[in-house]
Write a protein that holds these residues in place. Structure first.
Motif, PDB file in Angstrom:
ATOM      1  N   LEU A 154      34.671 -37.792   3.555  1.00  0.00           N
ATOM      2  CA  LEU A 154      33.676 -38.282   4.521  1.00  0.00           C
ATOM      3  C   LEU A 154      32.896 -37.093   5.070  1.00  0.00           C
ATOM      4  O   LEU A 154      33.358 -36.425   5.990  1.00  0.00           O
ATOM      5  N   ASP A 155      31.716 -36.825   4.513  1.00  0.00           N
ATOM      6  CA  ASP A 155      30.901 -35.767   5.106  1.00  0.00           C
ATOM      7  C   ASP A 155      29.530 -36.288   5.534  1.00  0.00           C
ATOM      8  O   ASP A 155      28.690 -35.537   5.999  1.00  0.00           O
ATOM      9  N   ALA A 156      29.325 -37.581   5.405  1.00  0.00           N
ATOM     10  CA  ALA A 156      28.108 -38.224   5.902  1.00  0.00           C
ATOM     11  C   ALA A 156      28.449 -39.673   6.209  1.00  0.00           C
ATOM     12  O   ALA A 156      29.451 -40.197   5.725  1.00  0.00           O
ATOM     13  N   GLY A 157      27.623 -40.288   7.037  1.00  0.00           N
ATOM     14  CA  GLY A 157      27.861 -41.684   7.409  1.00  0.00           C
ATOM     15  C   GLY A 157      27.718 -41.852   8.905  1.00  0.00           C
ATOM     16  O   GLY A 157      27.914 -40.906   9.677  1.00  0.00           O
ATOM     17  N   ALA A 158      27.404 -43.061   9.311  1.00  0.00           N
ATOM     18  CA  ALA A 158      27.106 -43.329  10.723  1.00  0.00           C
ATOM     19  C   ALA A 158      28.348 -43.188  11.585  1.00  0.00           C
ATOM     20  O   ALA A 158      29.449 -43.565  11.186  1.00  0.00           O
ATOM     21  N   ILE A 159      28.153 -42.650  12.793  1.00  0.00           N
ATOM     22  CA  ILE A 159      29.185 -42.608  13.832  1.00  0.00           C
ATOM     23  C   ILE A 159      28.520 -43.079  15.125  1.00  0.00           C
ATOM     24  O   ILE A 159      27.412 -42.632  15.447  1.00  0.00           O
ATOM     25  N   SER A 160      29.161 -44.021  15.809  1.00  0.00           N
ATOM     26  CA  SER A 160      28.497 -44.598  16.982  1.00  0.00           C
ATOM     27  C   SER A 160      29.505 -45.074  18.010  1.00  0.00           C
ATOM     28  O   SER A 160      30.690 -45.255  17.713  1.00  0.00           O
ATOM     29  N   LEU A 161      29.011 -45.260  19.220  1.00  0.00           N
ATOM     30  CA  LEU A 161      29.824 -45.835  20.283  1.00  0.00           C
ATOM     31  C   LEU A 161      28.950 -46.706  21.178  1.00  0.00           C
ATOM     32  O   LEU A 161      27.847 -46.305  21.562  1.00  0.00           O
ATOM     33  N   SER A 162      29.457 -47.883  21.478  1.00  0.00           N
ATOM     34  CA  SER A 162      28.748 -48.724  22.437  1.00  0.00           C
ATOM     35  C   SER A 162      29.671 -49.033  23.610  1.00  0.00           C
ATOM     36  O   SER A 162      30.897 -49.027  23.471  1.00  0.00           O
ATOM     37  N   VAL A 163      29.055 -49.251  24.767  1.00  0.00           N
ATOM     38  CA  VAL A 163      29.780 -49.639  25.981  1.00  0.00           C
ATOM     39  C   VAL A 163      29.198 -50.976  26.437  1.00  0.00           C
ATOM     40  O   VAL A 163      27.988 -51.074  26.671  1.00  0.00           O
ATOM     41  N   ASN A 164      30.053 -51.987  26.522  1.00  0.00           N
ATOM     42  CA  ASN A 164      29.625 -53.333  26.910  1.00  0.00           C
ATOM     43  C   ASN A 164      28.437 -53.809  26.072  1.00  0.00           C
ATOM     44  O   ASN A 164      27.502 -54.428  26.580  1.00  0.00           O
ATOM     45  N   GLY A 165      28.472 -53.472  24.772  1.00  0.00           N
ATOM     46  CA  GLY A 165      27.448 -53.947  23.852  1.00  0.00           C
ATOM     47  C   GLY A 165      26.199 -53.091  23.785  1.00  0.00           C
ATOM     48  O   GLY A 165      25.316 -53.357  22.975  1.00  0.00           O
ATOM     49  N   GLN A 166      26.101 -52.062  24.627  1.00  0.00           N
ATOM     50  CA  GLN A 166      24.931 -51.175  24.616  1.00  0.00           C
ATOM     51  C   GLN A 166      25.261 -49.898  23.867  1.00  0.00           C
ATOM     52  O   GLN A 166      26.244 -49.214  24.209  1.00  0.00           O
ATOM     53  N   VAL A 167      24.439 -49.535  22.876  1.00  0.00           N
ATOM     54  CA  VAL A 167      24.703 -48.329  22.090  1.00  0.00           C
ATOM     55  C   VAL A 167      24.442 -47.086  22.943  1.00  0.00           C
ATOM     56  O   VAL A 167      23.367 -46.935  23.531  1.00  0.00           O
ATOM     57  N   LYS A 168      25.455 -46.221  23.041  1.00  0.00           N
ATOM     58  CA  LYS A 168      25.347 -44.996  23.848  1.00  0.00           C
ATOM     59  C   LYS A 168      25.320 -43.742  22.988  1.00  0.00           C
ATOM     60  O   LYS A 168      24.686 -42.756  23.333  1.00  0.00           O
ATOM     61  N   GLN A 169      26.082 -43.762  21.895  1.00  0.00           N
ATOM     62  CA  GLN A 169      26.116 -42.620  20.982  1.00  0.00           C
ATOM     63  C   GLN A 169      25.819 -43.150  19.583  1.00  0.00           C
ATOM     64  O   GLN A 169      26.399 -44.164  19.173  1.00  0.00           O
ATOM     65  N   SER A 170      24.925 -42.477  18.874  1.00  0.00           N
ATOM     66  CA  SER A 170      24.586 -42.908  17.517  1.00  0.00           C
ATOM     67  C   SER A 170      24.118 -41.684  16.742  1.00  0.00           C
ATOM     68  O   SER A 170      23.098 -41.087  17.067  1.00  0.00           O
ATOM     69  N   SER A 171      24.902 -41.299  15.736  1.00  0.00           N
ATOM     70  CA  SER A 171      24.551 -40.110  14.971  1.00  0.00           C
ATOM     71  C   SER A 171      25.103 -40.261  13.566  1.00  0.00           C
ATOM     72  O   SER A 171      25.383 -41.382  13.118  1.00  0.00           O
ATOM     73  N   ASP A 172      25.224 -39.134  12.880  1.00  0.00           N
ATOM     74  CA  ASP A 172      25.722 -39.159  11.511  1.00  0.00           C
ATOM     75  C   ASP A 172      26.676 -37.978  11.330  1.00  0.00           C
ATOM     76  O   ASP A 172      26.446 -36.897  11.897  1.00  0.00           O
ATOM     77  N   LEU A 173      27.738 -38.208  10.564  1.00  0.00           N
ATOM     78  CA  LEU A 173      28.732 -37.144  10.349  1.00  0.00           C
ATOM     79  C   LEU A 173      28.086 -35.892   9.747  1.00  0.00           C
ATOM     80  O   LEU A 173      28.579 -34.787   9.924  1.00  0.00           O
ATOM     81  N   SER A 174      26.970 -36.075   9.047  1.00  0.00           N
ATOM     82  CA  SER A 174      26.290 -34.930   8.424  1.00  0.00           C
ATOM     83  C   SER A 174      25.660 -34.001   9.470  1.00  0.00           C
ATOM     84  O   SER A 174      25.234 -32.893   9.131  1.00  0.00           O
ATOM     85  N   GLN A 175      25.621 -34.457  10.734  1.00  0.00           N
ATOM     86  CA  GLN A 175      25.025 -33.640  11.797  1.00  0.00           C
ATOM     87  C   GLN A 175      26.020 -32.654  12.415  1.00  0.00           C
ATOM     88  O   GLN A 175      25.666 -31.913  13.343  1.00  0.00           O
ATOM     89  N   MET A 176      27.270 -32.651  11.937  1.00  0.00           N
ATOM     90  CA  MET A 176      28.234 -31.672  12.459  1.00  0.00           C
ATOM     91  C   MET A 176      27.739 -30.260  12.188  1.00  0.00           C
ATOM     92  O   MET A 176      27.220 -29.966  11.108  1.00  0.00           O
ATOM     93  N   ILE A 177      27.899 -29.383  13.183  1.00  0.00           N
ATOM     94  CA  ILE A 177      27.528 -27.980  13.003  1.00  0.00           C
ATOM     95  C   ILE A 177      28.499 -27.330  12.016  1.00  0.00           C
ATOM     96  O   ILE A 177      28.099 -26.635  11.093  1.00  0.00           O
ATOM     97  N   TRP A 178      29.793 -27.563  12.251  1.00  0.00           N
ATOM     98  CA  TRP A 178      30.847 -27.056  11.372  1.00  0.00           C
ATOM     99  C   TRP A 178      31.440 -28.263  10.650  1.00  0.00           C
ATOM    100  O   TRP A 178      31.972 -29.165  11.291  1.00  0.00           O
ATOM    101  N   SER A 179      31.352 -28.259   9.326  1.00  0.00           N
ATOM    102  CA  SER A 179      31.902 -29.369   8.542  1.00  0.00           C
ATOM    103  C   SER A 179      33.403 -29.456   8.757  1.00  0.00           C
ATOM    104  O   SER A 179      34.027 -28.520   9.276  1.00  0.00           O
ATOM    105  N   VAL A 180      33.995 -30.561   8.327  1.00  0.00           N
ATOM    106  CA  VAL A 180      35.444 -30.724   8.454  1.00  0.00           C
ATOM    107  C   VAL A 180      36.167 -29.556   7.785  1.00  0.00           C
ATOM    108  O   VAL A 180      37.057 -28.934   8.376  1.00  0.00           O
ATOM    109  N   ALA A 181      35.769 -29.224   6.561  1.00  0.00           N
ATOM    110  CA  ALA A 181      36.450 -28.128   5.842  1.00  0.00           C
ATOM    111  C   ALA A 181      36.255 -26.799   6.565  1.00  0.00           C
ATOM    112  O   ALA A 181      37.192 -25.996   6.676  1.00  0.00           O
ATOM    113  N   GLU A 182      35.052 -26.554   7.093  1.00  0.00           N
ATOM    114  CA  GLU A 182      34.803 -25.301   7.823  1.00  0.00           C
ATOM    115  C   GLU A 182      35.640 -25.223   9.097  1.00  0.00           C
ATOM    116  O   GLU A 182      36.176 -24.173   9.438  1.00  0.00           O
TER     117      GLU A 182
END
Ligand code: MN
Length: 231
Positions: A154-182
């Motif tokens: 998994l080095d790309a793909g949507a990551i999100s969080l909603s609170v009471n149905g409202q989206v608060k965080q929405s990004s992509d795993l590819s936006q990590m500064i340091w990859s999982v392996a790094e």
């Protein structure tokens, strides 16, 4: 062996669609690993990675399709969510290369790095450790683990969080500064990693407060959802 008090239960995370569990040794967390989150916290987004820990028994297992109940913790009036990809290692080592680091990942889960932001902020200001802000009881709700052998890396793909149905965080795993392996490779220069270690890999921008009664739904592509209610 005669133990003075009863042995502590082993903390373990269920594996999805299976009766197997993953026993946890250590819980490492990567700080400020998405540039836009680093900026919202007042940094440039280009610093070296840094790490902190939570105790394994701060994990709160939440089964698939269930709603986890996280008690609102004491001594805070600013409890924040941080949605994160969690990686679980089935091997470790020291000074790993990127290839070796990538091979340590057994699987993935969705986690919340819950944070008493007011206590963390005070600790930062005073140059004190972060434990009171980060490592409190129930501070790490986590969903079941999914094997990399099925999902692929998994080095790309949507990551999100909603609170009471409202989206608060929405990004992509590819936006990590340091990859999982790094992150794993860097961490293995500081600590000898071992099977059973898990790593919270950082949160994207959009962190914010929750109150009693709020319903959090985190999602990572391929891993389903993690539902937690604040009680
Ligand atoms: Mn975090």
């Amino acid at each position: 062996m005669n133990t003075l008090i009863p042995l502590h239960p082993v903390v373990a995370i269920p594996v999805a669609d299976s009766d197997v569990v993953f026993p946890v040794r250590r819980v490492y967390c990567v700080g400020r690993n998405y540039a836009e989150h680093a900026k919202e916290m007042g940094f440039t987004g280009r610093e070296d990675p840094f790490f902190f820990s939570k105790p394994a028994d701060a994990l709160l297992n939440v089964a698939n399709g269930q709603t986890g109940v996280m008690p609102y913790p004491p001594k805070t009036s600013n409890l924040h969510y941080e949605i994160e990809l969690v990686v679980a290692l089935d091997k470790g080592g020291r000074d790993l290369t990127l290839e070796q680091a990538a091979e340590c990942v057994w699987g993935y889960g969705i986690g919340l790095d819950m944070t008493r932001r007011d206590l963390q902020g005070e600790a930062k200001k005073l140059g004190r450790p972060w434990e009171v802000g980060k490592a409190f009881d129930f501070s790490a709700p986590i969903g079941p683990l999914h094997p990399r052998s099925q999902l692929g890396t998994l080095d790309a793909g949507a990551i999100s969080l909603s609170v009471n149905g409202q989206v608060k965080q929405s990004s992509d795993l590819s936006q990590m500064i340091w990859s999982v392996a790094e992150s794993i490779a860097y961490l293995s220069g500081l600590f000898e990693l071992k099977a059973g270690d898990i790593i919270f890999t950082g949160t994207p921008e959009g962190v914010g407060p929750v109150v009693v009664g709020d319903m959090l739904v985190g999602a990572v592509a391929g891993l389903g959802e993690l539902q937690v209610k604040i009680a």
